[in-house]
Structures are given as C-alpha cells and as structure tokens.
Design a protein around this motif. Structure first.
Motif, PDB file in Angstrom:
ATOM      1  N   ARG A 132      57.718 -11.905  27.518  1.00 39.50           N
ATOM      2  CA  ARG A 132      57.723 -10.536  28.041  1.00 39.50           C
ATOM      3  C   ARG A 132      57.738 -10.610  29.558  1.00 39.50           C
ATOM      4  O   ARG A 132      56.921 -11.296  30.152  1.00 39.50           O
ATOM      5  CB  ARG A 132      56.484  -9.777  27.577  1.00 39.50           C
ATOM      6  CG  ARG A 132      56.446  -8.321  27.994  1.00 39.50           C
ATOM      7  CD  ARG A 132      55.178  -7.670  27.432  1.00 39.50           C
ATOM      8  NE  ARG A 132      55.120  -6.251  27.706  1.00 39.50           N
ATOM      9  CZ  ARG A 132      54.645  -5.723  28.830  1.00 39.50           C
ATOM     10  NH1 ARG A 132      54.231  -6.507  29.797  1.00 39.50           N
ATOM     11  NH2 ARG A 132      54.606  -4.411  28.992  1.00 39.50           N
ATOM     12  N   ASP A 133      58.667  -9.926  30.145  1.00 45.01           N
ATOM     13  CA  ASP A 133      58.829  -9.919  31.596  1.00 45.01           C
ATOM     14  C   ASP A 133      59.151  -8.505  32.039  1.00 45.01           C
ATOM     15  O   ASP A 133      59.398  -7.635  31.207  1.00 45.01           O
ATOM     16  CB  ASP A 133      60.012 -10.821  31.989  1.00 45.01           C
ATOM     17  CG  ASP A 133      59.528 -12.168  32.479  1.00 45.01           C
ATOM     18  OD1 ASP A 133      58.716 -12.172  33.418  1.00 45.01           O
ATOM     19  OD2 ASP A 133      59.969 -13.192  31.914  1.00 45.01           O
ATOM     20  N   SER A 134      59.179  -8.338  33.371  1.00 40.91           N
ATOM     21  CA  SER A 134      59.657  -7.038  33.851  1.00 40.91           C
ATOM     22  C   SER A 134      60.408  -7.200  35.154  1.00 40.91           C
ATOM     23  O   SER A 134      60.180  -8.159  35.904  1.00 40.91           O
ATOM     24  CB  SER A 134      58.490  -6.071  34.028  1.00 40.91           C
ATOM     25  OG  SER A 134      57.658  -6.534  35.063  1.00 40.91           O
ATOM     26  N   ASN A 137      61.159   2.433  34.685  1.00 41.82           N
ATOM     27  CA  ASN A 137      59.729   2.283  34.402  1.00 41.82           C
ATOM     28  C   ASN A 137      59.303   3.068  33.168  1.00 41.82           C
ATOM     29  O   ASN A 137      58.122   3.106  32.828  1.00 41.82           O
ATOM     30  CB  ASN A 137      58.896   2.704  35.617  1.00 41.82           C
ATOM     31  CG  ASN A 137      59.361   3.997  36.251  1.00 41.82           C
ATOM     32  OD1 ASN A 137      60.562   4.274  36.308  1.00 41.82           O
ATOM     33  ND2 ASN A 137      58.434   4.795  36.728  1.00 41.82           N
ATOM     34  N   GLN A 153      54.507 -11.139  34.079  1.00 41.05           N
ATOM     35  CA  GLN A 153      53.247 -10.630  33.549  1.00 41.05           C
ATOM     36  C   GLN A 153      52.576 -11.635  32.635  1.00 41.05           C
ATOM     37  O   GLN A 153      51.373 -11.707  32.537  1.00 41.05           O
ATOM     38  CB  GLN A 153      53.503  -9.338  32.778  1.00 41.05           C
ATOM     39  CG  GLN A 153      54.017  -8.242  33.680  1.00 41.05           C
ATOM     40  CD  GLN A 153      54.227  -6.971  32.925  1.00 41.05           C
ATOM     41  OE1 GLN A 153      54.536  -7.002  31.744  1.00 41.05           O
ATOM     42  NE2 GLN A 153      54.067  -5.845  33.593  1.00 41.05           N
ATOM     43  N   PHE A 206      62.315  -0.014  27.997  1.00 42.88           N
ATOM     44  CA  PHE A 206      62.250  -1.463  27.770  1.00 42.88           C
ATOM     45  C   PHE A 206      63.433  -1.898  26.921  1.00 42.88           C
ATOM     46  O   PHE A 206      64.083  -1.075  26.277  1.00 42.88           O
ATOM     47  CB  PHE A 206      60.920  -1.878  27.139  1.00 42.88           C
ATOM     48  CG  PHE A 206      60.605  -1.278  25.807  1.00 42.88           C
ATOM     49  CD1 PHE A 206      60.990  -1.895  24.622  1.00 42.88           C
ATOM     50  CD2 PHE A 206      59.889  -0.083  25.712  1.00 42.88           C
ATOM     51  CE1 PHE A 206      60.667  -1.343  23.384  1.00 42.88           C
ATOM     52  CE2 PHE A 206      59.564   0.477  24.474  1.00 42.88           C
ATOM     53  CZ  PHE A 206      59.957  -0.159  23.310  1.00 42.88           C
ATOM     54  N   LYS A 244      67.046 -12.807  31.397  1.00 46.76           N
ATOM     55  CA  LYS A 244      66.440 -12.146  32.556  1.00 46.76           C
ATOM     56  C   LYS A 244      67.477 -11.957  33.656  1.00 46.76           C
ATOM     57  O   LYS A 244      67.592 -10.892  34.266  1.00 46.76           O
ATOM     58  CB  LYS A 244      65.296 -13.015  33.121  1.00 46.76           C
ATOM     59  CG  LYS A 244      63.993 -12.799  32.431  1.00 46.76           C
ATOM     60  CD  LYS A 244      62.836 -13.400  33.215  1.00 46.76           C
ATOM     61  CE  LYS A 244      63.137 -14.803  33.711  1.00 46.76           C
ATOM     62  NZ  LYS A 244      61.982 -15.474  34.316  1.00 46.76           N
ATOM     63  N   GLU A 264      55.666  -2.865  21.808  1.00 49.55           N
ATOM     64  CA  GLU A 264      55.808  -2.427  23.198  1.00 49.55           C
ATOM     65  C   GLU A 264      55.583  -0.920  23.312  1.00 49.55           C
ATOM     66  O   GLU A 264      54.893  -0.446  24.217  1.00 49.55           O
ATOM     67  CB  GLU A 264      57.206  -2.805  23.713  1.00 49.55           C
ATOM     68  CG  GLU A 264      57.415  -2.528  25.180  1.00 49.55           C
ATOM     69  CD  GLU A 264      56.444  -3.280  26.093  1.00 49.55           C
ATOM     70  OE1 GLU A 264      56.008  -4.382  25.726  1.00 49.55           O
ATOM     71  OE2 GLU A 264      56.107  -2.739  27.172  1.00 49.55           O
ATOM     72  N   GLY A 304      60.353  -1.898  37.061  1.00 52.47           N
ATOM     73  CA  GLY A 304      59.519  -1.515  35.934  1.00 52.47           C
ATOM     74  C   GLY A 304      60.144  -1.706  34.565  1.00 52.47           C
ATOM     75  O   GLY A 304      59.470  -1.532  33.547  1.00 52.47           O
ATOM     76  N   LEU A 305      61.421  -2.047  34.507  1.00 55.36           N
ATOM     77  CA  LEU A 305      62.069  -2.246  33.198  1.00 55.36           C
ATOM     78  C   LEU A 305      61.494  -3.487  32.533  1.00 55.36           C
ATOM     79  O   LEU A 305      61.503  -4.581  33.102  1.00 55.36           O
ATOM     80  CB  LEU A 305      63.590  -2.409  33.386  1.00 55.36           C
ATOM     81  CG  LEU A 305      64.384  -2.667  32.102  1.00 55.36           C
ATOM     82  CD1 LEU A 305      64.337  -1.452  31.173  1.00 55.36           C
ATOM     83  CD2 LEU A 305      65.834  -3.025  32.421  1.00 55.36           C
ATOM     84  N   ILE A 306      60.975  -3.308  31.339  1.00 53.96           N
ATOM     85  CA  ILE A 306      60.365  -4.417  30.593  1.00 53.96           C
ATOM     86  C   ILE A 306      61.451  -5.132  29.775  1.00 53.96           C
ATOM     87  O   ILE A 306      62.312  -4.479  29.168  1.00 53.96           O
ATOM     88  CB  ILE A 306      59.280  -3.897  29.622  1.00 53.96           C
ATOM     89  CG1 ILE A 306      58.235  -3.030  30.355  1.00 53.96           C
ATOM     90  CG2 ILE A 306      58.635  -5.025  28.833  1.00 53.96           C
ATOM     91  CD1 ILE A 306      57.256  -3.774  31.190  1.00 53.96           C
ATOM     92  N   TYR A 366      61.115 -11.315  39.588  1.00 51.69           N
ATOM     93  CA  TYR A 366      60.427 -10.743  38.449  1.00 51.69           C
ATOM     94  C   TYR A 366      58.928 -10.651  38.649  1.00 51.69           C
ATOM     95  O   TYR A 366      58.326 -11.474  39.298  1.00 51.69           O
ATOM     96  CB  TYR A 366      60.685 -11.587  37.192  1.00 51.69           C
ATOM     97  CG  TYR A 366      62.130 -11.657  36.863  1.00 51.69           C
ATOM     98  CD1 TYR A 366      62.886 -12.764  37.240  1.00 51.69           C
ATOM     99  CD2 TYR A 366      62.754 -10.605  36.232  1.00 51.69           C
ATOM    100  CE1 TYR A 366      64.236 -12.814  36.975  1.00 51.69           C
ATOM    101  CE2 TYR A 366      64.109 -10.657  35.968  1.00 51.69           C
ATOM    102  CZ  TYR A 366      64.840 -11.763  36.342  1.00 51.69           C
ATOM    103  OH  TYR A 366      66.165 -11.803  36.084  1.00 51.69           O
TER     104      TYR A 366
END
Lengths: 446, 445
Positions: B26-28, B204, B7, B207, B220, B386, B32-34, B4
């Motif tokens: 909040r992660d990604s 990307n 962020q 989300f 996750k 978001e 790029g998928l949040i 991951y």
C-alpha cells in the motif's frame, strides 16, 4: 498511446507473437490435468493448482431436464433438493452443518444435461467433501415424512419463476422454439408436473441415475493427483456402477417450417424482444462459428446490432446476442430492449437487414479479430478461478464426452474465417427461419 | 521512490500458515491517491479497480442517480477519445470493463492481459481525469438508465425493497436505489455530472487497486506518471439518515392480483460498518437468518415449514447506518411471517447457543480465504479493506476477531440491535389484510 492503438487496430502482425504466447499459456492448462476411470465406470478429472490452499470438489450426474418426459418434468431438480436431506448416516441438515463447520461453500444445481454438486473448501478438509458426496451417490434414503415439506419448497421456487415476467417469456419462447426436443421443457418443471411429484418418483429417479457409471468427478485445486486417486478409490471404488443409456435426441427436432411468433402481455413497464434462429449442435464441426456470429452481432458496443439499434437509429436501449448451444442443436438468440412497443417492427426490420448484409458481405478483419482476441483473453481470465475451470471440465466431459472440448472450441474460434461466417449466416440466419418472442406491457393490468 | 509517501512496508500475508506466496503493498502519491497492489504472477492477467470514495449518498438533492450516471459516463468519451474509440480499443484487446456505483463508492473496473497493461492504464487515466460527458452519449446513457429503472419495477422483489427503503429512510438518499428512480434520473443534467466529477473525483478521495501479474515498483511509477499532476481538493462527509424506530409494526400492503406468491420485506434501522459490534452482529444475523438450509429462520420457514424457497435476514453493511432486513417470498404469508417474528423474538430474548456460535465462527473463518483465492476475490476484498479503513492486516486479523467474539457479545448485539415487533413492513401479493390477520399493526396507505 495513439501509436499503440493504431498498431493494435490496423496492423495485426505485432499481435502474432503475443497471441502465440497466449495460446501456449492456454494449452499449458492440459499439463495440469490428469484423468482416470474406476472399474465401476466413475470418471475422475483432476486439475492441479497450488496457488491457494483450496480445493473444489465437483460431482456431476448425467441427468437433467433432457431426460425428463411430459408429466415428470423437473423431477431431476426435485431429486437434487431431496439429495441434501437424508442418507444412511446423515440426517437432514447434516450436510450443511458439517460443511459449514469447516467453512466450505457448497450447493447443487440442475441443468438441461446434468445435475451438479460442488464444495469449495480448504485443502485440509477436501476429503470430507468426497466422503459426503459418496454418501449422496449411493446412500440417500427418502423417507415419506420428509418429502412434502421439500415438495412445497420446490413449489415455492416454481412460483418465484412465475412472478418474474422475463422468465415467463423465456420459458414460453423455448417451448415454442422446440416442438419435440426436451429443450422445450424448463429445468424447474411445468407447474402441473411440479404439483404431482411423489416420493416414489424421486426414489425411482435416484435409483436410475445416481451411480458411479453415470457420474463425473472433477477435483480442482491444491491436492496432488496420487492423493486424489487413493481417496476416490477409497470412497467410490466399492459402489456398484450401473451404466445408464441416455436417449439420443440430437436430431429429433423437425426442421422449422416457417416463422414462429409469440406475443405475451404482462404487467411490465418495458417491452422485450427476442429473435432466435435454430443453429447446429456440437457434433457439427461448424457449430462454433455461431459463437463468433453472435459476438459480431451483439457482443458489446462495437457489435453491429448495438451500433444500428442503439447508437445510429436510437430505437433500442440494449442489445445482446449469444449462441445457446451446449450439446444438441440450439438457438442463436438476439435480445433487444426496444424503446417502446411501436418501434418493434422497425427493430425487427433492422435486425433482418443486418443479417442479410452478413450473408452477402464478408465481415471485416477487425471485427473477426476482435472476437478472437476476446475469446483468447476470456480463456485466460477463466483460469483465475478453479471453480470455473472445474465447471468447464465437468460440463465438457458430459456434453461432449471429452473435457478437452472447451479448449478445442477456443482453437476452432481461432480458425474461423470470414467465409465461414458468411456461410453460417446464409445457412442458418435467414428471415424465414426466425422464432420471435415479444413481451409487452399490459396496460389494463398497470 | 522519493515521490511517494511510503506509509507501509511490504506486508507478507501469512494466511492460514503459508497460504499465499504473494505480496500486498500500500502506497500513496503526494496528492493523496492511494495505490494498493497484490502481486500474483500465476497468470498473465491484471485486474484493476479505480475507486472514488463518494457514492450515491452524495447525489444532489432531488437528483438521485447522479453519481451512478457520472461513473457510467466515464466510459463514454474523454477529451481525446470518443466512446466508440474507448470501446474499440478495449474490446479489441479482449479486456473486460465496467463501472458501478453503490451508496459508498463509484468504481471503474478493468481486467486485461498483462501485455496490455500500459495501454489499459492510459485509457483508464483519461477516463478518470478527463471525461468529456458528450451530449449525445449523455442522452443515451440517461435513457438507458431510465429503462433499467423502469424494468426494476417489473420485479416484485425490487419493488418491495424500494418501498421498504422509502418508508424507512424517508428523505435521506438511502430511500432510493443508487441508480435513482424514473423521476430523479430525468432531472439530472450534464452539468450535474460535471459538478459531481469535479467535486468528488479528487486524488485524496480515491484509490486504485491492482491484482495480478504486476510488480509494485513498476505500478507505482506507472500510476505516478499518469496521476501525479492531479490536484487534490476538499473532501466532504455524508449526512447520516435520521431513521425512527417505529413504536409498533407499520405495514404497507400492495395488492397484486396477478401474483401467485407474496413478497415480504421487513426490518428496522440497523448499524454502520464502523460500529464496534459489526462482527458480533454479523455472526448473530448469520445464525438467525443466514443460510436458508441451516439458519434458524431457514429451518423454521423452509426446512421444517416448507413455506418458502428463500428466507433470510441481514444488516446492511454501509458507511452510514443502514437497515436490518428480513425477506421471504411465499404462498402462505401469514404462517411465514409468524415464524420469522418468532425467531427474531427468540434470538432477542434468549440469544444464540454456544454450538451455534462455534458453527458460525467456523464458517466465517473457514470460508473467508475462499473469498479471495481468485484475483477477482482479492480485488473485492482489498477494495473493501481500503474503503472501510479496516487496515492492511485485515486479511489476517478478521479470522482472529471472529474467533475472539464471545457468546455474550453476540447475545448483547441481539438485545441491542434487534427490535422485535417494531418493524417497517412491505407486503406485496394477492392477499388481503383479513387474510394476513396481523395483530396490533398500523397499516400505511
């Protein structure tokens, strides 16, 4: 994934443990509820939930269109409007000004069996809502000078209703479905009655129905029971309770002597068909089977009528069904959007054939289980919002005389058998007992 | 954990003191998928929203409704599951689900019991990654959308709004509802939907929000397992509408003799959600035409005038500049219009008062936590945060920004963003030009 899917659909056994857990979770709701009654008859229900520092204050009066007579329909709604205006110490606009200043959401609404008011606000301000509602309960004054402008506001609200084509269909459908029961009257009132309200009528209605003995208060959220008890006693303990005997119209509606049909032509582009069948009220322990039947018939893509009308024959674009029973006997309603006017006879025939099948063949286990699973899940989803819980508690208390009613109904649905479904359809959903409303495009008006 | 792009660390939301003991993450994924998670274990339920940042503004020319129909079709069959199978599984577990499209986004929402989370995610990922757009389901969905569009024409409020949008936004996509209209929906093909999906449903540009009985680390991993191989793609920006502020009031009158009330919508070009004046403008329009019982318009038209049940005004909140709109439904259109014009002019010229601003600020800051006390509310707020890049501290920051807004800022927005007597106006009802007697207007045929 498919293995899981199969286990879900074919084998009910693995679900049992989880279902029990869900039922226990739902039953746990009861441990968060307390109730008490003041000497003046005011009944208070408290639901504790400290997950967010907010409180929902709800005051419901046992008065609505159920209590209104011809010539005075909609007067409960008119009173609801006027009750926001003036009390001994609060002037027009004060309720909103005060509540807005603490960020509270507030409103009122009128229904068949009750008139409700609510405030949702931060727990540090919850007492303010209680205080304002106490003033509304016994200190409203209705100066002549403030009546006419609000009367015109309500007349405009009534006109909004007139200009929505489907509203006209529903209003006239209900008036046709009930010959004498007050369910035949719209909550907003018939146009001529709305025109003829007077401030005196409003005062009399207030005097008769707004008092502690005729009210239920539900406080839900992050405030302890002891504090609720003390504050309710402080603001409501000294208000005089005057018991109101509500006329019982439960069995007043004569049996349907034959099919009833209404066809309306208006300036619409899309036809609408509604077919209704009278069903028993909540004093009949069998009434919740109507909810199950409605879900099997019109609850989503897997329902029987969606399959036959939208997917298989393709003659309609939408179908839904529900059992409109809040207290007294009501109507199981099936709402369809046929693709065009000429297809309506086919739609009706398919519905009747499907109902006939329901009277002869038992519903399959999977259909029944789906409805039960949806009911259980919905009961947990509804607990997400304290305002929803408050609504269930208050309306159950008023319509069934017991806030546990909404939980008992879930249990009843859990226990429903295929035989009960078949019996219900045999008893209530036969072709000759149907009430049909059709809204059609008026080509000349286009 | 290595997979991951972390962020942000855990953010504890200290809302109004110790409001919630819940946690927001909040992660990604590398593609790029949040992933946004709000842990709240008080109930065994989970709410999920999968959001694609491309909404109806990306519809192909002349095919308004493509984004909406594409999103609707996600529920109607994947490469492995038919539409019936999807519905059978989700209905059987008692899930609630649905799709939606507005100008700024497409979304798929799913609410289910915690025990069904893994199954629900399997189906959701298939719907998003491998929709099949089957022919028979496409035909049905298109017919159903057409019916909805036709039904909208039955309602005066919808008709007036559509006509207002057409006049204000001209050729821009904002001129038609996100769903499209009967002419454009008919032109959409299956290939259009496939193209829309291929172009815009890239990780990307998307989300996914989880609220409820979930653990962020587990989520996750679950998301990674299903979405990690999804390949990113180029992301495009939408074109802003080229709206023109009319020199004088331009009025379109639609005569409807069957109506006993006149429906009115008027306004002019507004602002984008990214405008620095957004909060000050929201406060100003709340004072001007927010609650019908206590705003300036509400007091003049409803409370004192008895002219309408509902009267209000607002600025659209969209990525691209939308409209400032005012609406009313009344049997006395001339009087109601006059009062609304007067209030807008008064706000423009003299602004709000200190006490009005304080009241509005108290309402905004006080009611804000109520808007996310439920899971559904949290889902909405997090999606909004978001989508519009408000930042993960928005729930804390918003009340501060409201409180910090000065009377001068509010009054400057009234000067800058309200344009009295330069409106596009649509009037529909049983009323004539003579009866309306509007001075100095241009009538649009």
């Amino acid at each position: 994934m498919y293995a899981i899917m199969l286990s879900l659909i074919v084998f009910a056994a693995p679900l049992e443990v989880a279902r029990s857990a869900d039922l226990i979770e739902i039953a746990a709701l009861e441990s968060r509820i307390n109730e008490f009654t003041l000497k003046n008859g005011l009944h208070i229900i408290h639901y504790f939930d400290s997950s967010a520092p907010v409180v929902s204050v709800n005051v419901y009066y046992r008065v609505g269109s159920y209590d209104e007579q011809t010539g005075n329909t909609g007067i409960s709604h008119m009173l609801e409007h006027m009750s926001f205006k003036h009390t001994d110490i609060y002037k027009p606009g004060d309720f909103d000004r005060i509540l807005d200043s603490v960020g509270a959401n507030n409103n009122g609404f009128t229904s068949t069996y009750y008139t409700g008011y609510y405030e949702e606000l931060a727990n540090e301000h919850w007492e303010l809502a209680l205080k304002l509602e106490a003033a509304r309960m016994h200190k409203c004054i209705f100066p002549d000078s403030e009546f006419e402008s609000e009367h015109q506001v309500v007349a405009e609200e009534r006109r909004l209703w007139d200009n929505r084509p489907n509203s006209t269909l529903w209003e006239q459908f209900e008036a046709m479905a009930y010959l004498v029961h007050p369910h035949r009257n719209p909550t907003i009132g018939w146009p001529d009655d709305v025109k003829n309200y007077t401030v005196e009528k409003v005062r009399n209605w207030y005097k008769k129905y707004y008092n502690p003995s005729n009210a239920v208060i539900v406080i839900a959220g992050d405030v302890p029971f002891e504090e609720v008890k003390a504050k309710v006693e402080k603001y409501y303990g000294r208000i005089k309770g005057i018991p109101v005997k509500r006329t019982d119209f439960y069995d007043i509606e004569p049996a349907l002597a034959g099919e009833r049909r209404l066809i309306i032509r208006k300036r619409v582009n899309v036809p609408t068909l509604v077919i209704g069948f009278p069903t028993p009220g909540i004093r009949d322990s069998f009434h919740s089977v109507g909810d199950v039947v409605a879900a099997i018939l019109g609850g989503g893509r897997n329902s029987r009528l969606y399959r036959t009308l939208v997917i298989d024959s393709g003659i309609a674009t939408s179908v839904s069904a529900w059992n409109e029973v809040e207290c007294d006997p009501g109507i199981l309603e099936i709402l369809v959007t046929p693709k065009n006017e000429s297809l309506i006879p086919r739609v009706e025939n398919i519905i009747l054939a499907e109902l006939k099948r329901m009277t002869t063949e038992p519903v399959n286990t999977q259909e029944l289980q789906r409805v039960k699973n949806q009911t259980l899940a919905a009961a947990l989803f509804d607990r997400d919002d304290i305002s929803d819980i408050a609504w269930f508690l208050a309306t159950s208390q008023i319509t069934a005389g017991n806030w546990r009613y909404f939980l008992q109904k879930i249990e009843k649905i859990e226990e429903t058998t295929a035989d009960q479904v078949r019996f219900f359809c045999n008893q209530y959903l036969t072709g000759e007992r149907r009430i049909v409303g059709i809204l059609l495009p008026d080509k000349e008006a286009q | 954990m290595k997979i991951y792009t972390r962020q942000l660390l855990v953010v504890l939301l200290g809302l109004i003191g110790n409001l919630f003991a819940t946690m927001f993450f909040r992660d990604s994924l590398p593609n790029g998928l949040i992933i946004l998670t709000y842990q709240d274990h008080r109930l065994p339920i989970v709410d999920i929203s999968f959001v694609c940042r491309s909404g109806a503004v990306f519809d192909p020319e002349g095919k308004a409704g493509t984004a909406s129909l594409c999103t609707d079709m996600l529920l109607r069959g994947t490469k492995k599951l038919s539409a019936d199978s999807i519905a059978q599984i989700l209905d059987f577990i008692g899930a609630r689900y649905g799709t939606g499209t507005d100008f700024d986004r497409c979304f798929l929402n799913l609410r289910l019991l915690k025990k069904d989370l893994s199954l629900g995610l399997d189906i959701l990922s298939e719907m998003v990654l491998e929709p099949a757009f089957p022919e028979d389901e496409f035909t049905r969905a298109q017919e159903q959308t057409l019916t909805s569009a036709q039904r909208a024409y039955d309602y005066p409020s919808a008709l007036v709004a559509m006509e207002f949008d057409r006049l204000l936004f001209g050729k821009h996509r904002y001129s038609l509802p996100p769903r499209g209209d009967t002419a454009t929906i008919r032109k959409i093909t299956r290939d259009d939907l496939k193209n829309f999906h291929k172009t815009h449903f890239v990780p990307n540009n998307c989300f996914i929000v989880f609220v409820g009985a979930v653990d962020h680390e587990e989520i996750k991993n679950e998301v990674h397992r299903r979405f990690a191989n999804w390949q990113p793609g180029p992301v495009s920006s939408p074109q802003s509408p080229e709206t023109i502020l009319p020199e004088k009031i331009r009025v379109k009158l639609i005569t409807r003799k069957d109506m006993n009330q006149t429906y009115i919508q008027f306004g002019h070009p507004g602002i984008s959600v990214f405008n620095n004046d957004l909060i000050a403008t929201r406060l100003m329009s709340y004072i001007l035409g927010g609650p019908p019982l206590s705003s300036r318009m509400g007091l003049a038209v409803r409370e004192h005038g008895g002219l309408a049940y509902d009267v209000r005004c607002w600025f659209d909140r969209r990525l691209l500049p939308g409209a400032f709109r005012a609406t009313v439904q009344t049997a006395k259109p001339k009087e109601a219009i006059e009062k609304m014009f007067t209030e807008i002019r008064r706000m423009h010229e003299t602004g709000a008062t200190k006490s009005e601003l304080l009241k509005a600020q108290n309402y905004f800051t006080g009611s804000f936590p109520l808007s996310y006390s439920s899971n559904q509310g949290k889902l909405d707020r997090l999606s909004e945060i978001e989508l519009y890049h408000y930042g993960i501290d928005w729930l804390e920051r918003f009340p501060d920004l409201v409180r910090a807004t000065t009377l001068q800022q509010v009054n400057e927005t009234a000067k800058q963003h309200l344009h009295p007597d330069r409106y596009i106006m649509v009037i529909m009802g049983n009323v004539t030009k003579d009866e309306l007697n509007l001075p100095d207007v241009e009538w649009v045929e």
